[in-house]
Write an enzyme that holds these catalytic residues in place. Sequence first.
Site, PDB file in Angstrom:
ATOM      1  N   CYS A  26      48.922   8.483 -57.869  1.00 41.54           N
ATOM      2  CA  CYS A  26      49.149   8.477 -56.421  1.00 41.54           C
ATOM      3  C   CYS A  26      48.204   9.474 -55.755  1.00 41.54           C
ATOM      4  CB  CYS A  26      50.588   8.866 -56.160  1.00 41.54           C
ATOM      5  SG  CYS A  26      51.725   7.913 -57.175  1.00 41.54           S
TER       6      CYS A  26
ATOM      7  N   ARG B 293      41.507   4.933 -55.227  1.00 43.35           N
ATOM      8  CA  ARG B 293      42.321   5.117 -56.446  1.00 43.35           C
ATOM      9  C   ARG B 293      43.264   3.949 -56.651  1.00 43.35           C
ATOM     10  NH1 ARG B 293      43.460  11.387 -56.621  1.00 43.35           N
ATOM     11  NH2 ARG B 293      44.942  10.811 -58.212  1.00 43.35           N
TER      12      ARG B 293
ATOM     13  N   TRP C  61      51.091   4.566 -56.379  1.00 47.71           N
ATOM     14  CA  TRP C  61      50.763   3.583 -57.419  1.00 47.71           C
ATOM     15  C   TRP C  61      52.034   3.490 -58.246  1.00 47.71           C
ATOM     16  CZ3 TRP C  61      46.790   0.457 -59.181  1.00 47.71           C
ATOM     17  CH2 TRP C  61      46.865   0.029 -60.495  1.00 47.71           C
TER      18      TRP C  61
ATOM     19  N   ASN D 155      53.406  13.082 -57.504  1.00 50.60           N
ATOM     20  CA  ASN D 155      52.489  12.347 -58.357  1.00 50.60           C
ATOM     21  C   ASN D 155      52.881  12.713 -59.777  1.00 50.60           C
ATOM     22  OD1 ASN D 155      50.430  10.888 -59.320  1.00 50.60           O
ATOM     23  ND2 ASN D 155      48.786  12.180 -58.522  1.00 50.60           N
ATOM     24  N   GLY D 156      53.112  11.716 -60.659  1.00 52.48           N
ATOM     25  CA  GLY D 156      53.496  12.016 -62.038  1.00 52.48           C
ATOM     26  C   GLY D 156      54.765  11.258 -62.410  1.00 52.48           C
TER      27      GLY D 156
ATOM     28  N   GLU E  88      35.581  -4.711 -79.760  1.00 56.36           N
ATOM     29  CA  GLU E  88      35.703  -4.000 -78.479  1.00 56.36           C
ATOM     30  C   GLU E  88      34.454  -3.168 -78.213  1.00 56.36           C
ATOM     31  OE1 GLU E  88      37.360  -4.276 -75.961  1.00 56.36           O
ATOM     32  OE2 GLU E  88      37.095  -2.383 -74.877  1.00 56.36           O
TER      33      GLU E  88
ATOM     34  N   LYS F  91      32.062  -3.617 -74.935  1.00 59.83           N
ATOM     35  CA  LYS F  91      31.731  -2.495 -74.038  1.00 59.83           C
ATOM     36  C   LYS F  91      30.217  -2.403 -73.854  1.00 59.83           C
ATOM     37  CE  LYS F  91      34.926  -1.567 -72.244  1.00 59.83           C
ATOM     38  NZ  LYS F  91      35.730  -2.650 -72.616  1.00 59.83           N
TER      39      LYS F  91
ATOM     40  N   GLU G 184      28.800  -5.414 -71.881  1.00 59.07           N
ATOM     41  CA  GLU G 184      29.248  -5.446 -70.481  1.00 59.07           C
ATOM     42  C   GLU G 184      28.423  -4.524 -69.607  1.00 59.07           C
ATOM     43  OE1 GLU G 184      33.616  -5.725 -69.310  1.00 59.07           O
ATOM     44  OE2 GLU G 184      33.601  -4.441 -71.068  1.00 59.07           O
TER      45      GLU G 184
ATOM     46  N   HIS H 127      28.091 -12.924 -95.359  1.00 61.07           N
ATOM     47  CA  HIS H 127      28.172 -14.374 -95.130  1.00 61.07           C
ATOM     48  C   HIS H 127      27.300 -14.804 -93.960  1.00 61.07           C
ATOM     49  CE1 HIS H 127      31.430 -14.728 -98.015  1.00 61.07           C
ATOM     50  NE2 HIS H 127      31.925 -13.630 -97.480  1.00 61.07           N
TER      51      HIS H 127
ATOM     52  N   LYS I 104      36.484  -7.141 -61.883  1.00 61.23           N
ATOM     53  CA  LYS I 104      37.520  -6.312 -62.525  1.00 61.23           C
ATOM     54  C   LYS I 104      38.715  -7.176 -62.915  1.00 61.23           C
ATOM     55  CE  LYS I 104      39.475  -2.761 -64.207  1.00 61.23           C
ATOM     56  NZ  LYS I 104      39.013  -2.313 -65.557  1.00 61.23           N
TER      57      LYS I 104
HETATM   58  C1  AGP Z   1      37.191  -5.391 -70.199  1.00 58.46           C
HETATM   59  O1  AGP Z   1      36.205  -4.353 -70.345  1.00 58.46           O
HETATM   60  C2  AGP Z   1      36.667  -6.533 -69.372  1.00 58.46           C
HETATM   61  N1  AGP Z   1      36.417  -6.076 -68.066  1.00 58.46           N
HETATM   62  C3  AGP Z   1      37.473  -7.806 -69.486  1.00 58.46           C
HETATM   63  O2  AGP Z   1      37.221  -8.325 -70.777  1.00 58.46           O
HETATM   64  C4  AGP Z   1      39.007  -7.717 -69.323  1.00 58.46           C
HETATM   65  O3  AGP Z   1      39.572  -7.044 -70.407  1.00 58.46           O
HETATM   66  C5  AGP Z   1      39.571  -9.148 -69.299  1.00 58.46           C
HETATM   67  O4  AGP Z   1      39.039  -9.790 -68.168  1.00 58.46           O
HETATM   68  C6  AGP Z   1      41.108  -9.172 -69.239  1.00 58.46           C
HETATM   69  O5  AGP Z   1      41.534  -8.554 -68.075  1.00 58.46           O
HETATM   70  P1  AGP Z   1      43.111  -8.160 -67.944  1.00 58.46           P
HETATM   71  O6  AGP Z   1      43.384  -7.161 -69.023  1.00 58.46           O
HETATM   72  O7  AGP Z   1      43.235  -7.577 -66.576  1.00 58.46           O
HETATM   73  O8  AGP Z   1      43.895  -9.412 -68.137  1.00 58.46           O
END
Ligand code: AGP
Length: 609
Positions: A2, A27, A76, A100-101, A482, A486, A489, A505, A604
């Site tokens: 928050c 935020r 939030w 906040n917390g 993952e 990262k 992306e 393989h 996002k």
């Molecule tokens: C994660 O770094 C990406 N931005 C993307 O893969 C994300 O995880 C995916 O779109 C799922 O989003 P969500 O967790 O909001 O469902």
Amino acid sequence: MCGIIGYIGTRQATPILINGLRKLEYRGYDSAGVSVLDTGAGASRVVRCRGKLAALEDKLTREPAAGTVGMGHTRWATHGRPSEENSHPHKSGPISVIHNGIIENHLTLRAELVAAGAKFSSETDTEIFAHLVEHALIAGAPDLTTAVRRSIAKVRGSFAFVVMSDKEPNTIVAAKNSSPLVVGLGDGENYVASDVTAILNETRKVIFLEEGEMVTVTRTGVAITDFEGNPRTHEPKTITWSAVQAEKGGFKHYMLKEIHEQPRAVADTLVGRVNLEADDVSLDGIELDVSKIKRIIFIACGTSYHASMVGEFLVESMARIPTEVDLASEFRYRDPILGPGDLVVAVSQSGETLDTMEAIREAKRKGAQVFAISNVVESSIPRLADYAFYTHAGPEIGVASTKAFTTQLVAISLFAIHLGRRTGTLSKERARELLAELVALPNKMRDIVESGAQIQAIARRYGAANGFLFLGRGSQYPIALEGALKLKEISYIHAEGYAAGEMKHGPIALIDEHLPVVVLVPRGPSYEKTVSNLAEVRARQGKVIAIASRGDNEIGGHSDDVIVVPDTALELQPILTVLPLQMLSYYVADFKGTDIDQPRNLAKSVTVE
Ligand code: AGP
């Protein structure tokens, strides 16, 4: 997390509060409110509403709040859905509070207050503190500062409180424990805020409160003490950051800020859920009847899918319930065979991913129950599910998910322990060990995220590569995926995550002196086999960056670079081994100068198919 701002001075408070809250909008929040002490009326006026600041401003035109002392808050939601009743400030008698917390013992305190006759108007933990301070004054506390101090002594958890009283119009009291709080110093006026961004337009002279400190703020000065009342002195600092830098807490990008927020985010996700006395886990009151769960199927996308892959290991090892994982975008079209004995676990940071939502609808059509794990209270996916369990990572601004991922792993670990204690396949002793290790994670994570210099140097050494390969076995395989995601992306460098056992393989054809290979090789049952994979890479001149356990003196002989992580329970290792990969990707992308927080082509929240 928050947003908080307080003001006491000679100017009208409301515009200062609104402007400050606007600087905190980045935020993320779901409701907002102000409390302004109208010295004419001798009472504070609280104006709050769900939604954005514009809605609050509109309401203030109809319900003006005049006065030179006030505080404002953007919420939030963590405890209690987003609504006007749950938004801050909360008032009890003459006391207004913003917070906040998370108050960990909020249920106990609420029960005690209700038994003492308190009437609650919200579902929040924050309102409890307003009642505590009012009761402390009724019980004889001589002033607001003492009442706040006595109330804090009853509270467990993380908090930044700001408190006003209609009876003390020349004072604002604030207190800090784990949630940030800064005091702004003006001329005949002073401020408190959750971060400097809110007050940078007003003053650059600030004091950052430390853990366990509280402050009494008047127009002419500030008095800082610890929670026992012992005076504390701090030299004011002058902030040189620009407003944009301040929004990122002085970090270059939101992603780096959020990588560093992970210890706090994990600690917040554990609050109120770990029962060390009973060696058990509370899922915020959710009680799953494990006798009815024949199979668990995780569904998710992207990073959340990788968290779900780790979840398969956690649930099967702890609860021995057959578990599967599926990409939501595949699940929804493969006409899955499902029934009432299936529990579908939908994992989503945003809670708005369309593929995951449609997969949930398919699961419900076929009679399965749905358990949502999300970071956004009351977002679409939790609302669609039968059960909702939240991570408390706070708003994640960077498109590349970091703190949401590690808090998802924590939430899934809690879920698996809860199940395992109920299927009887997880002993009390093992549960105790796992819970102790979970609680110890934030400090171990802090060790890693604060060792950025070494990782930055490695990133610079390999940043010009045209491709990376990430290898891992067991629950480190999802972490390899993952890490590759990262890097892809945010740096736009092609990267591939692979099961280490699969390398021979096919992918081994890729290995040469130009290919950095990141190998996840912490101590554990796959260690020896993974070391042999690593040797195969080196034998072909591949460059090996090993993510290994602290104290492993062998791995250096098989690697070009070694990044170590502290030991933890085998089940929890992914929460630590992912951190160096997040940082490696960040520094490679920073070296390349890409738009780290808003990478090209990415959103996002993917609310389209
Ligand atoms: C994660 O770094 C990406 N931005 C993307 O893969 C994300 O995880 C995916 O779109 C799922 O989003 P969500 O967790 O909001 O469902």
